[in-house]
Design a protein around this motif. Sequence first.
Motif, PDB file in Angstrom:
ATOM      1  N   HIS A 106      58.463   8.538  14.727  1.00 36.12           N
ATOM      2  CA  HIS A 106      59.461   9.787  13.121  1.00 36.12           C
ATOM      3  C   HIS A 106      58.486  10.270  12.743  1.00 36.12           C
ATOM      4  O   HIS A 106      57.188  10.279  13.355  1.00 36.12           O
ATOM      5  N   THR A 107      58.853  11.596  11.338  1.00 40.50           N
ATOM      6  CA  THR A 107      57.725  12.444  11.676  1.00 40.50           C
ATOM      7  C   THR A 107      57.195  12.439  10.042  1.00 40.50           C
ATOM      8  O   THR A 107      58.536  11.857   9.434  1.00 40.50           O
ATOM      9  N   VAL A 108      56.072  11.328   9.807  1.00 40.47           N
ATOM     10  CA  VAL A 108      56.175  11.395   8.692  1.00 40.47           C
ATOM     11  C   VAL A 108      55.638  12.162   8.227  1.00 40.47           C
ATOM     12  O   VAL A 108      54.500  12.636   7.774  1.00 40.47           O
ATOM     13  N   ILE A 109      55.726  12.770   6.284  1.00 36.66           N
ATOM     14  CA  ILE A 109      55.232  13.491   5.475  1.00 36.66           C
ATOM     15  C   ILE A 109      54.899  13.014   4.203  1.00 36.66           C
ATOM     16  O   ILE A 109      56.108  12.339   3.935  1.00 36.66           O
ATOM     17  N   ILE A 110      53.657  13.410   3.363  1.00 36.43           N
ATOM     18  CA  ILE A 110      53.087  13.300   2.727  1.00 36.43           C
ATOM     19  C   ILE A 110      53.086  14.540   1.459  1.00 36.43           C
ATOM     20  O   ILE A 110      52.669  15.308   1.931  1.00 36.43           O
ATOM     21  N   VAL A 111      53.561  14.485   0.339  1.00 41.06           N
ATOM     22  CA  VAL A 111      53.757  15.208  -0.234  1.00 41.06           C
ATOM     23  C   VAL A 111      52.685  14.782  -1.392  1.00 41.06           C
ATOM     24  O   VAL A 111      53.411  13.355  -2.395  1.00 41.06           O
ATOM     25  N   THR A 112      51.925  15.495  -2.015  1.00 40.74           N
ATOM     26  CA  THR A 112      50.467  15.579  -3.269  1.00 40.74           C
ATOM     27  C   THR A 112      51.058  16.248  -4.396  1.00 40.74           C
ATOM     28  O   THR A 112      51.692  17.851  -3.808  1.00 40.74           O
ATOM     29  N   ALA A 113      50.530  16.423  -5.051  1.00 39.49           N
ATOM     30  CA  ALA A 113      50.700  17.737  -6.211  1.00 39.49           C
ATOM     31  C   ALA A 113      49.691  16.943  -7.433  1.00 39.49           C
ATOM     32  O   ALA A 113      48.879  15.863  -7.365  1.00 39.49           O
ATOM     33  N   PRO A 114      48.832  17.797  -7.833  1.00 40.06           N
ATOM     34  CA  PRO A 114      47.082  17.351  -8.967  1.00 40.06           C
ATOM     35  C   PRO A 114      48.393  16.144  -9.861  1.00 40.06           C
ATOM     36  O   PRO A 114      49.451  16.480 -10.572  1.00 40.06           O
ATOM     37  N   ILE A 115      47.332  15.575 -10.083  1.00 40.29           N
ATOM     38  CA  ILE A 115      48.216  13.913 -11.369  1.00 40.29           C
ATOM     39  C   ILE A 115      48.599  14.413 -12.271  1.00 40.29           C
ATOM     40  O   ILE A 115      49.866  13.813 -12.857  1.00 40.29           O
ATOM     41  N   ASN A 116      47.628  15.625 -13.086  1.00 45.15           N
ATOM     42  CA  ASN A 116      48.326  16.492 -14.192  1.00 45.15           C
ATOM     43  C   ASN A 116      49.624  16.927 -14.216  1.00 45.15           C
ATOM     44  O   ASN A 116      50.489  16.546 -15.138  1.00 45.15           O
ATOM     45  N   ILE A 148      49.992   7.879 -15.525  1.00 41.30           N
ATOM     46  CA  ILE A 148      48.495   7.813 -14.770  1.00 41.30           C
ATOM     47  C   ILE A 148      48.621   6.496 -13.505  1.00 41.30           C
ATOM     48  O   ILE A 148      48.340   6.396 -12.799  1.00 41.30           O
ATOM     49  N   LYS A 149      48.832   5.318 -14.368  1.00 44.71           N
ATOM     50  CA  LYS A 149      48.807   4.198 -13.352  1.00 44.71           C
ATOM     51  C   LYS A 149      49.592   4.130 -12.414  1.00 44.71           C
ATOM     52  O   LYS A 149      49.032   3.032 -11.237  1.00 44.71           O
ATOM     53  N   GLU A 150      50.905   4.569 -12.549  1.00 42.71           N
ATOM     54  CA  GLU A 150      51.376   4.181 -11.086  1.00 42.71           C
ATOM     55  C   GLU A 150      50.856   4.955 -10.560  1.00 42.71           C
ATOM     56  O   GLU A 150      50.555   4.867  -9.076  1.00 42.71           O
ATOM     57  N   ILE A 151      50.796   6.050 -10.952  1.00 41.33           N
ATOM     58  CA  ILE A 151      50.353   7.220  -9.665  1.00 41.33           C
ATOM     59  C   ILE A 151      49.170   6.667  -8.693  1.00 41.33           C
ATOM     60  O   ILE A 151      48.871   6.773  -7.946  1.00 41.33           O
ATOM     61  N   GLU A 152      47.894   6.320  -9.022  1.00 40.63           N
ATOM     62  CA  GLU A 152      47.153   5.759  -9.046  1.00 40.63           C
ATOM     63  C   GLU A 152      47.034   4.570  -8.907  1.00 40.63           C
ATOM     64  O   GLU A 152      45.931   4.525  -7.564  1.00 40.63           O
ATOM     65  N   SER A 153      47.975   3.315  -8.623  1.00 37.60           N
ATOM     66  CA  SER A 153      48.720   2.422  -8.034  1.00 37.60           C
ATOM     67  C   SER A 153      48.463   2.950  -6.726  1.00 37.60           C
ATOM     68  O   SER A 153      48.722   1.238  -5.281  1.00 37.60           O
ATOM     69  N   HIS A 154      49.149   3.473  -6.892  1.00 43.99           N
ATOM     70  CA  HIS A 154      49.960   4.247  -4.648  1.00 43.99           C
ATOM     71  C   HIS A 154      48.304   5.232  -3.719  1.00 43.99           C
ATOM     72  O   HIS A 154      48.285   5.601  -2.578  1.00 43.99           O
ATOM     73  N   ALA A 155      46.788   4.814  -4.676  1.00 40.13           N
ATOM     74  CA  ALA A 155      45.875   5.997  -4.228  1.00 40.13           C
ATOM     75  C   ALA A 155      45.946   6.254  -2.983  1.00 40.13           C
ATOM     76  O   ALA A 155      45.541   7.100  -1.949  1.00 40.13           O
ATOM     77  N   THR A 156      45.437   4.897  -2.222  1.00 36.66           N
ATOM     78  CA  THR A 156      44.474   4.813  -1.491  1.00 36.66           C
ATOM     79  C   THR A 156      45.618   4.707  -0.475  1.00 36.66           C
ATOM     80  O   THR A 156      44.911   5.815   0.456  1.00 36.66           O
ATOM     81  N   ASP A 157      46.913   4.637  -0.232  1.00 34.71           N
ATOM     82  CA  ASP A 157      47.739   5.229   0.631  1.00 34.71           C
ATOM     83  C   ASP A 157      47.982   6.664   1.562  1.00 34.71           C
ATOM     84  O   ASP A 157      47.823   7.247   1.806  1.00 34.71           O
ATOM     85  N   VAL A 158      48.194   7.053  -0.354  1.00 40.05           N
ATOM     86  CA  VAL A 158      48.132   8.342  -0.323  1.00 40.05           C
ATOM     87  C   VAL A 158      47.114   9.326   0.145  1.00 40.05           C
ATOM     88  O   VAL A 158      47.613  10.675   1.671  1.00 40.05           O
ATOM     89  N   ASP A 170      50.676  20.214   0.097  1.00 39.25           N
ATOM     90  CA  ASP A 170      50.052  19.958  -1.566  1.00 39.25           C
ATOM     91  C   ASP A 170      50.922  21.069  -2.128  1.00 39.25           C
ATOM     92  O   ASP A 170      51.081  22.176  -2.077  1.00 39.25           O
ATOM     93  N   ASN A 171      51.794  20.368  -2.648  1.00 43.34           N
ATOM     94  CA  ASN A 171      53.133  20.811  -3.888  1.00 43.34           C
ATOM     95  C   ASN A 171      52.580  21.025  -5.526  1.00 43.34           C
ATOM     96  O   ASN A 171      52.677  21.041  -5.773  1.00 43.34           O
ATOM     97  N   ASP A 172      51.148  22.741  -5.251  1.00 43.75           N
ATOM     98  CA  ASP A 172      50.486  22.328  -6.787  1.00 43.75           C
ATOM     99  C   ASP A 172      50.916  23.759  -6.820  1.00 43.75           C
ATOM    100  O   ASP A 172      50.212  24.983  -7.887  1.00 43.75           O
ATOM    101  N   GLY A 173      51.816  24.606  -6.399  1.00 48.65           N
ATOM    102  CA  GLY A 173      52.390  26.430  -6.337  1.00 48.65           C
ATOM    103  C   GLY A 173      53.558  26.252  -6.688  1.00 48.65           C
ATOM    104  O   GLY A 173      54.142  25.421  -7.744  1.00 48.65           O
TER     105      GLY A 173
END
Length: 193
Positions: A106-116, A148-158, A170-173
């Motif tokens: 399977h192809t795994v894709i991680i989508v991130t964005a700045p926390i704010n 923030i608490k919810e997002i940061e709870s996944h920080a290690t795995d992200v 990186d979805n910041d645009g």
Amino acid sequence: MALIICGTQGSGVNTFEQRCDYHNIASDNLHKVYITLRSSMKATYDPISGPFFNETNINSMIEELESQFPALYEYLMKFNTDRPVWTQCNPEFGRWITENRSGDNHTVIIVTAPINTQCERLFAREKTTDPRLIGKSNSYQLVKPEYIKEIESHATDVTWLESNADYHIDNDGALEQYNAAIDTILNECDLLK
């Protein structure tokens, strides 16, 4: 083979699902599958973070989630031809898939964005429907720490997935840039005909 789209809320996983719909690519929402599976066990859910675990059982959360992953994985393996894209996968599940790959590839894709940015997206989505927020001038300040608490709870795995997933977006645009990145991946995975 299936695409596994991982990310925290507000990162853009919903948009990935919408882009698949735009291209008529069958997708499924793994969070909804998980909620359906869990609904027979516990009916209390928090609209922001999904399944609610109170302080008395928080220590068993990881064990409980790990015990559910094989069932979800079997479901995923069984239906991956019908649903080549699986969205709304939490980072823990994406990491589990990556660490436990066998011949499925399977192809795994991680989508991130700045926390704010994620917080602003979540607030924009919920400010007209969440009774806690309607009509309050300081409503964003009320819920931002919760986001923030919810997002940061996944920080290690992200962070782990940023280095180990097959793709990292990186979805910041602008939305057009994100759609172009999605289309590139869908094309590379032979899902755009």
